[in-house]
Design an enzyme around this catalytic site. Structure first.
Site, PDB file in Angstrom:
ATOM      1  N   ASN A  80       0.812  -1.226   0.000  1.00  0.00           N
ATOM      2  CA  ASN A  80       0.000   0.000   0.000  1.00  0.00           C
ATOM      3  C   ASN A  80       0.846   1.277   0.000  1.00  0.00           C
ATOM      4  OD1 ASN A  80       0.804  -0.726   2.628  1.00  0.00           O
ATOM      5  ND2 ASN A  80      -0.859   0.442   3.560  1.00  0.00           N
ATOM      6  N   GLU A 177       5.614  -4.122  11.909  1.00  0.00           N
ATOM      7  CA  GLU A 177       4.540  -3.126  11.803  1.00  0.00           C
ATOM      8  C   GLU A 177       3.383  -3.828  11.117  1.00  0.00           C
ATOM      9  OE1 GLU A 177       1.950  -0.971  10.747  1.00  0.00           O
ATOM     10  OE2 GLU A 177       3.210   0.143   9.332  1.00  0.00           O
ATOM     11  N   CYS A 211      -2.941   0.806   7.379  1.00  0.00           N
ATOM     12  CA  CYS A 211      -2.973  -0.040   8.572  1.00  0.00           C
ATOM     13  C   CYS A 211      -3.462   0.699   9.810  1.00  0.00           C
ATOM     14  CB  CYS A 211      -1.585  -0.619   8.832  1.00  0.00           C
ATOM     15  SG  CYS A 211      -0.288   0.645   8.948  1.00  0.00           S
ATOM     16  N   GLU A 391       9.584   2.225  14.275  1.00  0.00           N
ATOM     17  CA  GLU A 391      10.326   2.826  13.185  1.00  0.00           C
ATOM     18  C   GLU A 391      10.197   4.336  13.305  1.00  0.00           C
ATOM     19  OE1 GLU A 391       8.656   0.986   9.636  1.00  0.00           O
ATOM     20  OE2 GLU A 391      10.249  -0.518   9.661  1.00  0.00           O
TER      21      GLU A 391
END
Length: 419
Positions: A80, A177, A211, A391
């Protein structure tokens, strides 16, 4: 500088791969440039620390830490946000002395391949950043390689668990993630127009394929009717069409599998008793080749319950579920009643309430009076089954480096044994 000179080209490549509208992908390229500049700026300020420790013979001993690279790292990106995945992983990895093998999604490889050429043109030695194409088998080989010290994965919970299990066999460092089913909470004192903007950005941006999307929209019961009415009216005005057109708001789903998955969840939602008050249908009236594209209108569900499938499971599409609430304690409990914990948002003009709420919400990333902003300066990652590690930001540096402790004796060695 090379990326800045190619914003239009990269945006078109990203839009062509993902179906996301070009306004969004242009922003991604600009944000990617910020990511590179950020880590280039912080690398020299994040070394080790030094300590003065007591010395038995008087004076002080010296101790310090060294921040060292891990070695060979692997990045596995999501379909994505291809260029974002590649840069969020490669920029901190490379700037702190690691090398990286990056595997983009087989659906969206174009900008990762371009990035490899860009790094080389900028002077990065050959082999320090490599892109490997392929599917699941290629990813498994990379994760299980004895040469690899760290794996950073972005993707679904199911795949993430498999990657984590494989990496754990050799005790590799990991960053995960994963998915989310995030709550967006709108109180009765919220600026309603801003709250609706946040709900739309938190559900329809990137065709819903984000997400962190706040797909569980909790609205205070006293403003529910007005909120839904205004939301539907604004959603009706969204322009669906060619993602390369700057006037387009919604493009096609990234691929057929995701299109079918979202349509399935919309059907499940209606069968379980939720009211589809707007959208959720295929858009097949577009001109030319677009009539065969994977276009959907945004779906807005009301009359939802917490135990419904569309409220519990990550859909990864434009499916907003609206749930009324009455009290602060109630909505905190319901918002946290999920296996995920990636993100959460709160809209209220009571700033004390806003701070109080985000402290109680089990999520790695939160917003007060906005949603889905991700500046590179802030760490990004989830709690519970939404991921491991962080991150971005200074906090993200820890996952790409390791600390070595050094103790320097300035006196004599204390020893009780006979001489």
């Amino acid at each position: 500088e090379i990326m800045a000179q190619n914003v239009q080209l990269l945006s078109e490549m990203e839009t062509s791969d993902t179906g996301r509208v070009i306004r969004e992908t242009q922003y991604d390229i600009e944000a990617g440039i910020e990511c590179l500049n950020y880590y280039a700026g912080v690398v020299n300020s994040l070394g080790g620390d030094s300590y003065n420790l007591p010395c038995a013979s008087g004076g002080t001993n010296l101790a310090y830490t060294l921040r060292e690279p891990l070695g060979v790292t692997v990045g596995i990106g999501a379909w994505n946000y291809p260029i974002q995945s590649a840069l969020w992983k490669s920029a901190p990895s490379l700037v702190f002395g690691n090398s990286m093998i990056f595997k983009p999604s087989e659906y969206t490889p174009s900008t990762a391949l371009w990035l490899a050429q860009c790094y080389h043109a900028a002077g990065l030695p050959e082999g320090i950043f490599q892109v490997v194409l392929g599917g699941r088998e290629v990813g498994e080989e990379l994760v299980q390689s004895n040469a690899v010290a760290k794996v950073s994965f972005t993707g679904s919970l199911g795949t993430g668990k498999k990657v984590y299990e494989m990496a754990s066999r050799e005790m590799k460092k990991v960053t995960m993630e994963l998915g989310g089913k995030s709550p967006l909470i709108i109180f009765d004192d919220a600026d309603l127009d801003n709250a609706i903007s946040g709900a739309m950005m938190g559900n329809f941006y990137s065709n819903g394929q984000v997400c962190s999307n706040g797909t569980r929209v909790f609205v205070h019961e006293s403003i529910l009717e007005e909120f839904v009415h205004k939301l539907v009216e604004r959603t009706k005005k969204m322009r669906i069409g060619d993602p390369a057109n700057l006037d387009t708001d919604i493009g096609p789903m990234a691929h057929e599998d995701q299109y079918k998955k979202v349509m399935h969840y919309i059907d499940v939602g209606m069968k379980e008793g939720a009211t589809l008050c707007y959208g959720g249908t295929a858009v097949d009236s577009l001109p030319g080749d677009m009539k065969d594209g994977y276009f959907l209108s945004p779906a807005i569900f009301t009359d939802c319950r917490d135990d419904m499938t569309i409220v519990q499971e990550e859909i990864f599409g434009m499916v907003m579920t609206i749930l009324p609430f009455s009290t602060e304690d109630e909505v905190v409990r319901r918002a946290n009643d999920t296996n995920f914990g990636l993100a959460a948002g709160v809209f209220t003009q009571n700033i004390q309430r806003g701070h109080r709420m985000v402290q109680q919400l089990s999520a790695g990333v939160t917003w007060i009076n906005n949603y889905n902003l991700a500046p590179v300066e802030l760490p990004w990652g989830g709690n519970k089954q939404s991921g491991i590690g962080r991150e971005n930001g200074v906090g993200g540096v820890e996952s790409w480096t390791q600390l070595k402790s050094v103790y320097v004796e300035m006196g004599n060695v204390e020893c009780d044994y006979p001489k």
